[in-house]
Design an enzyme around this catalytic site. Structure first.
Site, PDB file in Angstrom:
ATOM      1  N   LYS A  63      68.495  51.567  16.525  1.00  0.00           N
ATOM      2  CA  LYS A  63      67.387  51.995  18.275  1.00  0.00           C
ATOM      3  C   LYS A  63      67.148  53.595  17.850  1.00  0.00           C
ATOM      4  O   LYS A  63      66.434  53.934  18.353  1.00  0.00           O
ATOM      5  CB  LYS A  63      68.804  52.062  19.164  1.00  0.00           C
ATOM      6  CG  LYS A  63      68.851  50.877  19.452  1.00  0.00           C
ATOM      7  CD  LYS A  63      70.372  51.180  20.520  1.00  0.00           C
ATOM      8  CE  LYS A  63      70.309  49.981  21.551  1.00  0.00           C
ATOM      9  NZ  LYS A  63      71.086  48.976  22.023  1.00  0.00           N
ATOM     10  N   ALA A  73      80.402  60.018  24.427  1.00  0.00           N
ATOM     11  CA  ALA A  73      79.349  60.379  23.976  1.00  0.00           C
ATOM     12  C   ALA A  73      78.259  61.372  22.834  1.00  0.00           C
ATOM     13  O   ALA A  73      77.417  61.079  22.443  1.00  0.00           O
ATOM     14  CB  ALA A  73      79.648  62.215  23.805  1.00  0.00           C
ATOM     15  N   ARG A 109      86.091  62.978  23.306  1.00  0.00           N
ATOM     16  CA  ARG A 109      87.196  62.983  22.335  1.00  0.00           C
ATOM     17  C   ARG A 109      86.884  65.344  21.504  1.00  0.00           C
ATOM     18  O   ARG A 109      87.399  65.947  21.685  1.00  0.00           O
ATOM     19  CB  ARG A 109      87.478  62.612  21.157  1.00  0.00           C
ATOM     20  CG  ARG A 109      88.706  62.553  19.881  1.00  0.00           C
ATOM     21  CD  ARG A 109      88.700  61.214  19.557  1.00  0.00           C
ATOM     22  NE  ARG A 109      87.867  60.966  18.781  1.00  0.00           N
ATOM     23  CZ  ARG A 109      87.449  59.895  18.012  1.00  0.00           C
ATOM     24  NH1 ARG A 109      88.397  58.913  17.668  1.00  0.00           N
ATOM     25  NH2 ARG A 109      86.197  60.208  17.133  1.00  0.00           N
ATOM     26  N   THR A 110      84.951  64.795  21.525  1.00  0.00           N
ATOM     27  CA  THR A 110      84.816  66.247  21.078  1.00  0.00           C
ATOM     28  C   THR A 110      84.218  66.860  22.208  1.00  0.00           C
ATOM     29  O   THR A 110      83.061  66.055  22.555  1.00  0.00           O
ATOM     30  CB  THR A 110      83.297  66.073  19.760  1.00  0.00           C
ATOM     31  OG1 THR A 110      84.255  64.953  18.707  1.00  0.00           O
ATOM     32  CG2 THR A 110      83.131  67.440  18.821  1.00  0.00           C
ATOM     33  N   GLY A 124      80.903  43.935  29.541  1.00  0.00           N
ATOM     34  CA  GLY A 124      79.361  44.567  29.165  1.00  0.00           C
ATOM     35  C   GLY A 124      78.441  43.530  29.211  1.00  0.00           C
ATOM     36  O   GLY A 124      77.009  43.712  28.809  1.00  0.00           O
TER      37      GLY A 124
HETATM   38  P1  ATR Z   1      76.977  54.787  20.138  1.00  0.00           P
HETATM   39  O1  ATR Z   1      75.667  55.075  18.885  1.00  0.00           O
HETATM   40  O2  ATR Z   1      77.685  53.347  20.125  1.00  0.00           O
HETATM   41  O3  ATR Z   1      77.470  55.456  21.513  1.00  0.00           O
HETATM   42  P2  ATR Z   1      78.988  56.699  17.890  1.00  0.00           P
HETATM   43  O4  ATR Z   1      77.310  57.602  19.092  1.00  0.00           O
HETATM   44  O5  ATR Z   1      79.183  56.363  16.893  1.00  0.00           O
HETATM   45  O6  ATR Z   1      78.033  54.979  19.430  1.00  0.00           O
HETATM   46  O7  ATR Z   1      79.247  57.876  19.532  1.00  0.00           O
HETATM   47  C1  ATR Z   1      80.750  56.697  19.940  1.00  0.00           C
HETATM   48  C2  ATR Z   1      81.814  57.574  20.832  1.00  0.00           C
HETATM   49  O8  ATR Z   1      82.777  56.971  20.847  1.00  0.00           O
HETATM   50  C3  ATR Z   1      81.726  59.237  19.918  1.00  0.00           C
HETATM   51  O9  ATR Z   1      81.748  59.358  21.959  1.00  0.00           O
HETATM   52  C4  ATR Z   1      83.601  59.134  20.006  1.00  0.00           C
HETATM   53  O10 ATR Z   1      83.854  60.030  20.117  1.00  0.00           O
HETATM   54  P3  ATR Z   1      83.549  61.786  19.134  1.00  0.00           P
HETATM   55  O11 ATR Z   1      82.017  61.666  19.333  1.00  0.00           O
HETATM   56  O12 ATR Z   1      84.113  62.373  19.332  1.00  0.00           O
HETATM   57  O13 ATR Z   1      83.689  60.751  17.888  1.00  0.00           O
HETATM   58  C5  ATR Z   1      83.929  58.001  20.355  1.00  0.00           C
HETATM   59  N1  ATR Z   1      84.801  57.114  20.160  1.00  0.00           N
HETATM   60  C6  ATR Z   1      85.077  56.485  18.803  1.00  0.00           C
HETATM   61  N2  ATR Z   1      86.888  56.669  18.885  1.00  0.00           N
HETATM   62  C7  ATR Z   1      87.353  56.643  19.316  1.00  0.00           C
HETATM   63  C8  ATR Z   1      88.755  57.087  20.465  1.00  0.00           C
HETATM   64  N3  ATR Z   1      89.544  55.994  19.344  1.00  0.00           N
HETATM   65  N4  ATR Z   1      89.073  57.705  21.039  1.00  0.00           N
HETATM   66  C9  ATR Z   1      88.169  58.167  21.544  1.00  0.00           C
HETATM   67  N5  ATR Z   1      87.271  58.247  21.270  1.00  0.00           N
HETATM   68  C10 ATR Z   1      86.470  57.454  20.613  1.00  0.00           C
END
Ligand code: ATR
Length: 301
Positions: free
Chosen positions: A80, A141, A165-166, A265
């Site tokens: 994307k 995010a 988380r971040t 979804g």
């Molecule tokens: P996408 O494009 O599908 O949104 P991404 O950009 O890799 O995928 O984002 C994944 C999101 O899932 C992020 O917000 C990630 O948190 P971080 O930014 O802290 O990495 C979140 N995420 C993934 N695994 C997680 C978990 N076990 N608990 C909470 N948040 C999680």
């Protein structure tokens, strides 16, 4: 149609307008089934297939598809952002999202749009729970979340909190959309996921946009889920929405235990597909397509 054929070539369908979904992997995609139903409903001669691309060959695969007469592509994981970069012209919602899921060509130039956010909003409002006046908690995010914030703001909730988380990543998204939120008098904030229990307001809509489901986990601890449920005035008032589909996720099971309505979804997938079909086929009346019947068919398959 061979459902595992992922080698879409428009030249093999000379009498039809050819569209497809490009991804890696793509064999599992439900989009051909969905678009076949829309084509039937709209009585249009459209063929929609699956197009696999090697990770390093996305741009070339897209170019070849259009050179061979293809009319449009839906773009899915992991392409994307690459589709966004490819475009000469972007819609407002694609610019806001920073990613493109609808791609087509006019006069040799690439056009990009994004219907993921509008798909989510429509599916939530089919629940039926109107977004206007609600407080919304969005978890995550990443790219998926960035794509839904503007369409959510346009539906006039009173507040959106993005928890990640971040925390810095959530803060970045907030900064990006703060002008629109302020103009519409909507509170938009970021918090760290670990601080969820500090939230005292009542969140009637909680959207999981994280990829935690892929690890079989919910982003919430049990205590956090219970805390959120306690802020809701009436039992069964809240909606917990997971942006992924397939079998019920850990998040959905957890939120159902604390009496939220839960939704996956799949409806978002159908709604974003309807929007893509309408954009490509220039359908003016967006209610011409019956998405509810298509969703029902997909769920029963
Ligand atoms: P996408 O494009 O599908 O949104 P991404 O950009 O890799 O995928 O984002 C994944 C999101 O899932 C992020 O917000 C990630 O948190 P971080 O930014 O802290 O990495 C979140 N995420 C993934 N695994 C997680 C978990 N076990 N608990 C909470 N948040 C999680």
């Amino acid at each position: 149609m061979n459902t595992i054929d992922t080698n879409l070539d428009p030249r093999e369908h000379p009498k039809q307008d050819v569209y497809g979904v490009i991804g890696n992997p793509v064999a599992h995609s439900l989009s051909p089934l969905i678009h076949a139903q829309f084509a039937k409903q709209a009585q249009q001669s459209v063929y929609y297939g699956k197009l696999f691309s090697e990770t390093d060959a996305f741009e070339k695969t897209v170019e070849t598809f259009f050179q061979h007469g293809g009319k449009g592509l839906n773009v899915t994981v992991p392409f994307k952002s690459r589709a966004f970069e490819l475009c000469h012209h972007l819609s407002e919602r694609a610019t806001a999202a920073g990613v493109v899921n609808i791609l087509w060509q006019e006069d040799g130039k690439y056009y990009g749009d994004n219907s993921d956010g509008v798909g989510l909003v429509r599916d939530i409002e089919n629940h039926p729970i109107k977004i206007k006046g609600q407080r919304i908690l969005v978890i995550g995010a990443g790219g998926a979340v960035q794509g839904v914030i503007l369409p959510l703001l346009q539906k006039q909730p009173v507040q959106i909190v993005i928890a990640n988380r971040t925390q810095e990543k959530a803060q970045k998204i907030v900064e990006r959309f703060l002008p629109q939120a302020k103009a519409a008098n909507i509170s938009l904030e970021a918090i760290a996921l670990k601080d969820i229990e500090q939230l005292q307001q009542s969140f009637t809509i909680i959207i999981n946009g994280t990829s935690s489901g892929l690890e079989g986990a919910s982003p919430f601890t049990e205590e956090q889920a219970q805390h959120l449920a306690q802020t809701i005035q009436q039992a069964n008032e809240g909606l917990a929405y997971d942006m992924v589909y397939g079998k019920p996720t850990a998040f959905m099971l957890q939120m159902a235990r604390v009496n939220y309505h839960v939704k996956d979804g799949l409806g978002m997938l159908v709604e974003q597909a309807a929007e893509a079909f309408e954009v490509w086929r220039h359908l003016e009346n967006q209610h011409q397509l019956n998405t509810a019947s298509v969703l029902e068919m997909i769920r029963k398959r």
